[in-house]
Design an enzyme around this catalytic site. Sequence first.
Site, PDB file in Angstrom:
ATOM      1  CD1 TRP A 100      -2.224  -2.190   1.762  1.00 51.16           C
ATOM      2  CD2 TRP A 100      -3.003  -1.149  -0.053  1.00 51.16           C
ATOM      3  NE1 TRP A 100      -3.255  -2.936   1.262  1.00 51.16           N
ATOM      4  CE2 TRP A 100      -3.763  -2.325   0.153  1.00 51.16           C
ATOM      5  CE3 TRP A 100      -3.320  -0.340  -1.149  1.00 51.16           C
ATOM      6  CZ2 TRP A 100      -4.810  -2.709  -0.689  1.00 51.16           C
ATOM      7  CZ3 TRP A 100      -4.363  -0.717  -1.994  1.00 51.16           C
ATOM      8  CH2 TRP A 100      -5.089  -1.883  -1.756  1.00 51.16           C
ATOM      9  CG  ASP A 170      -2.891   3.974   4.804  1.00 48.01           C
ATOM     10  OD1 ASP A 170      -3.878   3.793   5.537  1.00 48.01           O
ATOM     11  OD2 ASP A 170      -2.716   3.346   3.731  1.00 48.01           O
ATOM     12  CE  LYS A 194      -7.682  -2.172   4.661  1.00 46.14           C
ATOM     13  NZ  LYS A 194      -8.007  -3.420   3.952  1.00 46.14           N
TER      14      LYS A 194
END
Length: 364
Positions: A100, A170, A194
């Site tokens: 990511w 993040d 999530k």
Amino acid sequence: MVINFAAGPAKLPEEVLQEVQKNLLNYNGCGISVMEMSHRSPSYAKIQKDAISSLRDILSIPDNYKVLFMQGGGCGQFAAVCMNLIGRSGKADYAVTGSWSAKAAKEASQYGQVNVVFPALGKYTTVPPLNTWNLDPEASYLYYCDNETVDGVEFDFVPVPPSNVPLVCDMSSNFLSRKIDVEKYGVIFAGAQKNIGPSGTTVVIIREDLMGYQTKETPSVFNYALMSKNDSLFNTPNTFGIYVIGLVFQWIQRNGGIEGMSKNAQKKSELIYDVINKSNGFYYCPVDKNVRSRMNVPFRIGGRSGNDNLEKAFLAKAENEGMIQLKGHRSVGGIRASLYNAIKVEEAQKLAEVMLQFYENNKK
């Protein structure tokens, strides 16, 4: 009873789902569902205000930080972060420790100069020590991903950028799972799907003085200053998603807050890693022990490279026991157990027991 170990969209607390179900057709006696509610209505305004208030309480967010609800997911923020902050100097530092953060750096390179602060890692299994990072004192910001969902790497320290360089993080896959000092960050963002709600909403926490540097190409819906000025209502937000997120925040508050979530996260991950560590290589986790994720546990079965037949057999056994979504990410294969806040300690215990039983039945 099914146990959902999905990496996202992921399991939600049963209490929250029951509350949603109870009020689905008639929210608090108003005669309509939240899904039908105008985002300009007093009823929705209270939902959003309460959600922000709960998050501020959970994280002790200082008054000089804004909380935004945005759309576009984490991938949208890969662009939004850069578009809003790169104008400070035209360049930014990125720590690439997994899939990511690599995508984030690639996205940002379209809008400014990106400096990856350490040489490319052959495999995403570690975090280089901070004293080896090549940090630019003139960078607009330093970016990192606190927990790499695909690769199972979680930072065991908070990076310290040069003076006056804001830290951007993040936190999508470990948000609200451990205590953080918000004041160490310029921007924190987290996709909801999530740890805190259904997909479709991204929480952004931003220090006020960092707004107003957006490039002229920045779309209005990604403009932090504009979204803040309009209280996240510049366009129609994901009203139903934000409603559920607010309920999850309340659930966290009722269940020990950050301390409760962190304590459970440690228990759950230790149960799984303990089986891996004691299996004499039958279960193999490639990640360095000091940065093994508490949220996403990737492993192979049958040794370092994995044995397809054993892994398929394990997945079949787990599903037969009511445990789903354990297959590893398509880019790395193997098995992955995601242990987000909504996963109970006893559910992680059941997975550990199945792993141990499978090991005993298949070891050589």
